[in-house]
Enzyme design. Sequence first.
Site, mmCIF file in Angstrom:
data_model
loop_
_atom_site.group_PDB
_atom_site.id
_atom_site.type_symbol
_atom_site.label_atom_id
_atom_site.label_comp_id
_atom_site.label_asym_id
_atom_site.label_seq_id
_atom_site.Cartn_x
_atom_site.Cartn_y
_atom_site.Cartn_z
ATOM 1 N N ASP A 103 0.813 -1.067 0.173
ATOM 2 C CA ASP A 103 0.076 -0.029 0.130
ATOM 3 C C ASP A 103 0.840 1.362 0.012
ATOM 4 O OD1 ASP A 103 -2.387 1.344 0.137
ATOM 5 O OD2 ASP A 103 -3.093 -0.347 1.169
ATOM 6 N N ASP A 205 -3.417 4.491 -2.082
ATOM 7 C CA ASP A 205 -4.249 4.944 -1.621
ATOM 8 C C ASP A 205 -4.829 6.452 -2.185
ATOM 9 O OD1 ASP A 205 -6.085 4.599 1.173
ATOM 10 O OD2 ASP A 205 -5.215 6.545 1.587
ATOM 11 N N GLU A 265 -6.330 3.755 -6.193
ATOM 12 C CA GLU A 265 -7.648 4.130 -5.531
ATOM 13 C C GLU A 265 -8.115 5.489 -5.817
ATOM 14 O OE1 GLU A 265 -9.892 3.783 -1.282
ATOM 15 O OE2 GLU A 265 -7.955 4.835 -1.480
ATOM 16 N N HIS A 337 -11.100 -3.653 2.591
ATOM 17 C CA HIS A 337 -10.914 -3.259 3.943
ATOM 18 C C HIS A 337 -11.890 -2.005 4.588
ATOM 19 C CE1 HIS A 337 -8.303 -0.598 2.102
ATOM 20 N NE2 HIS A 337 -8.384 0.309 2.878
ATOM 21 N N ASP A 338 -12.618 -1.499 3.290
ATOM 22 C CA ASP A 338 -13.391 -0.150 3.608
ATOM 23 C C ASP A 338 -14.653 -0.415 3.293
ATOM 24 O OD1 ASP A 338 -11.233 1.481 4.440
ATOM 25 O OD2 ASP A 338 -10.913 2.204 2.383
#
Length: 565
Positions: A103, A205, A265, A337-338
Site C-alpha cells: 500500500d 491510496d 484508488e 477493508h473499507d
Amino acid sequence: MTDAVTNDQWFREAVVYQIYPRSFQDSNGDGIGDLRGVIDRLDYLQALGIDVLWLSPIYTSPQDDNGYDISDYQDIDPTFGTLADVDELIEQAHARGIRLVMDLVVNHTSDEHPWFVESRSSTDNPKRDWYWWRSPDEHGEAPNNWESFFSGSVWELDETTGEYYLHLFSRKQPDLNWENPEVREAVYSMMRWWLDRGIDGFRMDVINMISKITSLPEGTPIPGNSGLGDGTPHFLNGPRIHEFLQEMHASVFEGRAGQLLTVGEMPGVTVEDAILYTDPARHEVDMVFQFEHVGLDHGDHKWDRRALDLRELKKSLGRWQDGLAEVGWNSLYWNNHDQPRAVSRFGSDAPEHRVASAKLLGTVLHVHRGTPYVYQGEELGMTNVPFATSDDFSDIESVNYYRMAVESGSDAESVLANLRLGSRDNARTPMQWDSSEHGGFTTGTPWFRVNPNYTEINAEAAVADDDSVFHHYRRVIELRHTEPAVAHGDFHMLAADHPTLYAFTRRHEGVELLVVANFSGDELSLDVLDDVEQWAGSTLLLGNVGAPASVTAPLRAWEARVLRR
C-alpha cells in the site's frame, strides 16, 4: 499464464488477494496479526491460486487510522514485525510464484512523521511548505468550509504557530503538499527504495486527491451540516494529477515495466477519467479502483442505506466494461477493508443461501473483463458482524459518525442500524481459520472480536469440503488462468432490465462463454434470454449448486453457471 498476454500486461490473467495484516493471522499471541502470520499462511494462498498479494499498510504508525497514518515509510511497525520479516515474505511469496504489492499512502502522513514534526515547528522551517498551512480567515476561523471524510472540518488549528493545517481525513493525517517538488522527490525516492527491496508494485491510496486547486476555494454548503461544505470538486482529479502520475512513472517505474502492478484508488473517478489514467500509452497506472458500484445502495449519503437494485448494478458495471473495452483496464472487486462483506451486501447471508450466493458473486465478478481482487475471507463467504451496540465499533469513521449524528439529533437506533450495514468494521474482524477459540486467529486476546459464526465459517472446514466457497473460488481463479476468453474476451451484457438475472457473454478467438446468475431465492427461467436454445448443447464449465438438469434448465436459488461453446 498463457502466451496470449504480453509481458507488460501480465496482470490481465492475474488475481490479486488483499490482506489486512492486523486481522489476518497473529503468530506471537499478542492479539494482532503480523507478517510472520502472513508467511505462515502462504501455502493456503498458493492453494487458492492467487497471483498477487496486496498488503494494507504495515509501516510504522501511531495507528490512529489502522496504519493509514504513517510516521515512517521505510520501516515496519513493531506490531507487524521487522524489515527482515518483509524480506522473508518477499522471498517466500516469490518462491511460490506470488508477487507482493504494498500500500502506498502519500496523500497524507501521520502528524508524528518527522516531516510534519519539522513542518509544524515554525512558520519558517524548511519543511513548512511540505504540508498545507493557512492562516485563519478574517473572522479568525478555519480557512474554508470543507468537511473531512471522517466528519468535522478538514482544518486543525496548531497552537504553536497559530495557523491551520489541512487534513482530508483524521486530524492526525495532515495532507502532503504535492505542489512542492521536494515532497514529490521524497515520495519517489521512497518508492524506488521499496522496489529495489523486491516488491512488485503499489496500491495507491486515494491517489487522485494529491493535486488540489491551490486557492482552496469554498465548498458547496451541505444542508444541515453546521456550515460545512463539499470540497471534493477542488481536490478529486485535481488540475495536476496526470502530470504528477506521469512524473511518478518516469521517476519510479521507467525501466522496470513488465513486472510491476500499479493500481490507483480513486474516489469519484468516472469512466472517462479512468480511460486517461489507465491508457498504457500515457504511463500513469495500470488500473484504478472506482467506487460507483459500491455507492448504489447509498441514499442521500453513505450512512443512509437502501436496498440494492440489481438493474442499477448491471448498468454501472456494464458501463465500465464498455468504457474500458478498447483502452485501459478495469479492476474488479466486491469488497475490501473499507467495504462491508460482499455476501451480506450483494448476496444473501441467510444460512440457506450464504454458500450459494457467495459462490455466485465470485463467479459473476471473476468472469468480467478486468483484474479481480479477493479480500481476505471473501473466499470463505465471511459475513457482516452482528454488532449489538455503538460500543462494539472500532473504526474511526464509524465512531465519529455515530457520535456526531446522535449529537445532531438523529435517532440512535436508526444510526446504529445503518452502521451495522455499512461500517468498515465488518471487513476488519479477524480471519476465521478454524473452529478453535478466536477462530484460530490468535492464542491471545484478539484486537477486535471474531465474528461469532467462526465455528461454522472457517478455512479449515472450507479446505476440507470440496463443495465449499473456497474451492469454488479456486476453480474460478483457475478458469481465468486456463480459459483465454475470461482474460481477453470482449464483454456483452444481456437482459439488462431484468430485476434478478445477471447475464453476459465473453468472446475470444471463436470461443464464446455465457454467464447466467440468479440474484434471488426463487427459481428463474432462462427463457428471458432470446437465444437461450442455442446454448442447449454447450459445455458447463462452472456451476455453484450441483449439476443442473440441463445447461439451460431454470436457475435455482442463487445459482450461477458458466457455459462454453
